[in-house]
Design an enzyme around this catalytic site. Sequence first.
Site, mmCIF file in Angstrom:
data_model
loop_
_atom_site.group_PDB
_atom_site.id
_atom_site.type_symbol
_atom_site.label_atom_id
_atom_site.label_comp_id
_atom_site.label_asym_id
_atom_site.label_seq_id
_atom_site.Cartn_x
_atom_site.Cartn_y
_atom_site.Cartn_z
ATOM 1 N N HIS A 95 58.210 32.631 70.503
ATOM 2 C CA HIS A 95 58.311 32.458 71.960
ATOM 3 C C HIS A 95 58.983 33.694 72.535
ATOM 4 O O HIS A 95 60.025 34.121 72.038
ATOM 5 C CB HIS A 95 59.139 31.213 72.272
ATOM 6 C CG HIS A 95 59.458 31.033 73.726
ATOM 7 N ND1 HIS A 95 58.485 30.994 74.699
ATOM 8 C CD2 HIS A 95 60.643 30.892 74.376
ATOM 9 C CE1 HIS A 95 59.059 30.838 75.876
ATOM 10 N NE2 HIS A 95 60.369 30.774 75.711
ATOM 11 N N HIS A 97 59.446 36.048 76.540
ATOM 12 C CA HIS A 97 59.174 36.128 77.971
ATOM 13 C C HIS A 97 58.566 37.496 78.263
ATOM 14 O O HIS A 97 58.923 38.144 79.244
ATOM 15 C CB HIS A 97 60.448 35.911 78.781
ATOM 16 C CG HIS A 97 60.976 34.508 78.714
ATOM 17 N ND1 HIS A 97 61.969 34.052 79.537
ATOM 18 C CD2 HIS A 97 60.653 33.455 77.928
ATOM 19 C CE1 HIS A 97 62.243 32.784 79.251
ATOM 20 N NE2 HIS A 97 61.460 32.397 78.274
ATOM 21 N N HIS A 175 56.896 29.367 83.067
ATOM 22 C CA HIS A 175 57.830 29.718 81.999
ATOM 23 C C HIS A 175 57.317 30.968 81.280
ATOM 24 O O HIS A 175 57.545 32.069 81.794
ATOM 25 C CB HIS A 175 58.021 28.491 81.085
ATOM 26 C CG HIS A 175 59.037 28.663 80.019
ATOM 27 N ND1 HIS A 175 59.395 27.650 79.171
ATOM 28 C CD2 HIS A 175 59.758 29.745 79.628
ATOM 29 C CE1 HIS A 175 60.299 28.085 78.320
ATOM 30 N NE2 HIS A 175 60.531 29.355 78.587
ATOM 31 N N TYR A 233 35.618 42.344 58.959
ATOM 32 C CA TYR A 233 36.571 43.387 59.342
ATOM 33 C C TYR A 233 37.561 43.677 58.216
ATOM 34 O O TYR A 233 37.979 42.763 57.521
ATOM 35 C CB TYR A 233 37.324 42.943 60.599
ATOM 36 C CG TYR A 233 38.224 43.982 61.164
ATOM 37 C CD1 TYR A 233 37.745 44.970 62.010
ATOM 38 C CD2 TYR A 233 39.581 43.973 60.841
ATOM 39 C CE1 TYR A 233 38.587 45.929 62.529
ATOM 40 C CE2 TYR A 233 40.429 44.937 61.369
ATOM 41 C CZ TYR A 233 39.935 45.903 62.205
ATOM 42 O OH TYR A 233 40.772 46.850 62.721
HETATM 43 ZN ZN LIG Z 1 61.634 30.623 77.302
#
Ligand SMILES: [Zn+2]
Length: 236
Positions: A95, A97, A175, A233
């Site tokens: 995760h 940003h 988010h 590939y």
């Molecule tokens: Zn976050």
Amino acid sequence: MLLEALRKEVLEANLELVERGLVLYTFGNASGVDREQGLVVIKPSGVDYKELRPEHMVVTDLQGNIVEGTLRPSSDLDTHTLLYREFPQIGAVVHTHSEFATSFAQAGLPIPAFGTTHADYFYGPVPVTLPLADGAIQGRYVHETGLAIVARFRGEQGQPAVDPLAVPACLVAGHAPFVWGKTPHDAAHNAVVLESVARMAYRTVSLRANAEEVSQALLDRHYFRKHGASATYGQA
Ligand SMILES: [Zn+2]
């Protein structure tokens, strides 16, 4: 110490996100799962990356109960464990940003498959969840974030279902992205490519607002060149 190799891989994936410019300060997290033991290794919460060592990683079960570690796990743990429970073939979750992917998430827009760079990694648009309801935000928010991702992939919201192995990323509305892969390295790599295709998609619509997505033929040609039984590939 449990899962020494996986601890190292998870640490390296976390550092890769910083090196590639996807993470500011400590705003990101990577985890990996050992499916045989049913254990998750995740970054601790809020520790400076310069200080991070394999022994700082936190080991939990698939319900998020701490099995080994003295530090608090990443605050996004419940999203990671929910994705491991619901998508049983994935081995790692990342995760960040990262700015361009997050811009699409904030706009509530999927990232269209505008070209072959996208098609090499994501078999179709990278979807975006519906906004979380107030009750979900005030309740088990981190768990609800995972539920929103799963609902989007199952097509429960009037949108077509998406295969999480064919599109290993989701934007959470308002988010940021969650990305997954077979290993921590693979998930980090997918997160770096996601940011690159998001940047290119942003520029594509800046140049031409009604730009069209790649054709199904081009999407198939590029995706299946790298994935599936007939992949050609790289080196055999
Ligand atoms: Zn976050």
